[in-house]
Design a protein around this motif. Structure first.
Motif, short mmCIF file in Angstrom:
data_model
loop_
_atom_site.label_atom_id
_atom_site.label_comp_id
_atom_site.label_asym_id
_atom_site.label_seq_id
_atom_site.Cartn_x
_atom_site.Cartn_y
_atom_site.Cartn_z
N ALA A 40 0.83 -1.21 0.00
CA ALA A 40 0.00 0.00 0.00
C ALA A 40 0.86 1.26 0.00
O ALA A 40 0.47 2.28 -0.58
CB ALA A 40 -0.94 -0.01 1.21
N SER A 41 2.03 1.19 0.62
CA SER A 41 2.89 2.38 0.70
C SER A 41 3.40 2.82 -0.67
O SER A 41 3.83 3.96 -0.84
CB SER A 41 4.06 2.14 1.65
N ARG A 42 3.35 1.93 -1.67
CA ARG A 42 3.74 2.31 -3.03
C ARG A 42 2.76 3.29 -3.65
O ARG A 42 3.10 4.04 -4.55
CB ARG A 42 3.81 1.09 -3.93
N TYR A 43 1.51 3.25 -3.17
CA TYR A 43 0.44 4.03 -3.80
C TYR A 43 -0.13 5.14 -2.90
O TYR A 43 -0.77 6.04 -3.41
CB TYR A 43 -0.71 3.10 -4.21
N LEU A 44 0.08 5.03 -1.61
CA LEU A 44 -0.51 5.98 -0.67
C LEU A 44 0.58 6.80 -0.01
O LEU A 44 1.69 6.33 0.20
CB LEU A 44 -1.35 5.23 0.37
N TYR A 90 -9.07 6.22 -5.29
CA TYR A 90 -8.68 7.18 -6.32
C TYR A 90 -9.87 7.61 -7.16
O TYR A 90 -10.02 8.77 -7.51
CB TYR A 90 -7.59 6.60 -7.23
N ARG A 91 -10.73 6.65 -7.50
CA ARG A 91 -11.92 6.98 -8.29
C ARG A 91 -12.83 7.95 -7.53
O ARG A 91 -13.36 8.89 -8.11
CB ARG A 91 -12.70 5.71 -8.63
N LYS A 92 -13.02 7.69 -6.25
CA LYS A 92 -13.87 8.58 -5.45
C LYS A 92 -13.30 9.99 -5.42
O LYS A 92 -14.04 10.96 -5.53
CB LYS A 92 -14.01 8.04 -4.02
N VAL A 93 -11.99 10.09 -5.27
CA VAL A 93 -11.35 11.41 -5.26
C VAL A 93 -11.54 12.09 -6.61
O VAL A 93 -11.86 13.28 -6.68
CB VAL A 93 -9.85 11.29 -4.90
N ALA A 94 -11.38 11.33 -7.70
CA ALA A 94 -11.54 11.91 -9.04
C ALA A 94 -12.97 12.39 -9.26
O ALA A 94 -13.19 13.48 -9.80
CB ALA A 94 -11.15 10.89 -10.11
N VAL A 95 -13.93 11.58 -8.83
CA VAL A 95 -15.34 11.98 -8.98
C VAL A 95 -15.61 13.22 -8.17
O VAL A 95 -16.26 14.17 -8.63
CB VAL A 95 -16.28 10.82 -8.57
N ARG A 96 -15.12 13.26 -6.92
CA ARG A 96 -15.33 14.43 -6.07
C ARG A 96 -14.69 15.66 -6.69
O ARG A 96 -15.28 16.75 -6.70
CB ARG A 96 -14.77 14.17 -4.66
#
Length: 192
Positions: A40-44, A90-96
């Motif tokens: 997870a640390s690779r992406y967050l 990521y999708r939720k952030v993009a939609v927001r």
């Protein structure tokens, strides 16, 4: 008996009983938490985001009916869950972000129109009502099974799985029916 031994015994007595399934999940957590955190640390960016994702993965895991299919090697499954949850985030952030941009554009256009957003103009209201009439007309003309799948999914907000169970068909069939209905409605709306 010293105080610490007495306290430890009291904590064990007060702790809720742990089921075999919960014990398996705890064991999986103990064995694979570090590997999931590295992944997870690779992406967050932050430790908090990583902890939240790992917690969500294990919360979802604990909500499963059975985890016996994970007994042999749970790590690939856990990594897939983690990856999918990160993507969903990521999708939720993009939609927001897109929504916030649209609101800002709407506010700017509203200011240009003297405080009225174009979403509130009579023309937009009439156009929306006309589109609704077209949609209702399309839905009424659909075959019953496609109509039912569409209405249960889009109007009643049921999941494809719930719709499939209610209709006695597979989720794939529901997906196909809903896609067909949306395609018909979309093409009819584009025609005007």
């Amino acid at each position: 008996m010293n105080f610490l031994n007495k306290l430890a015994r009291t904590e064990k007595e007060l702790a809720p009983p742990v089921s075999a399934e919960q014990a398996r999940i705890h064991k999986i957590y103990e064995e694979h938490n570090a590997a999931l955190r590295r992944f997870a640390s690779r992406y967050l960016r932050t430790e908090g985001e990583i902890s939240d994702i790992i917690q969500d993965v294990f919360a979802r895991l604990s909500g499963m009916d059975s985890i016996q299919h994970l007994e042999a090697d749970p790590l690939p499954y856990l990594i897939t869950m983690t990856r999918n949850m990160i993507r969903d985030g990521y999708r939720k952030v993009a939609v927001r972000d897109r929504y916030e941009e649209a609101v800002k554009r709407d506010q700017k256009s509203g200011e240009a129109l003297g405080g009225f957003s174009d979403l509130q103009t009579p023309e937009r209201i009439i156009e929306g009502r006309q589109q609704l009439v077209i949609i209702v007309s399309c839905v009424k003309k659909m075959p019953p099974d496609i109509q039912q799948a569409f209405l249960l999914s889009r109007v009643k907000n049921m999941t494809y799985k719930e719709v499939a169970q209610k209709m006695g068909v597979s989720e794939r069939t529901v997906l196909r029916h809903v896609a067909q209905a949306v395609s018909v409605i979309k093409s009819r709306l584009e025609q005007g």
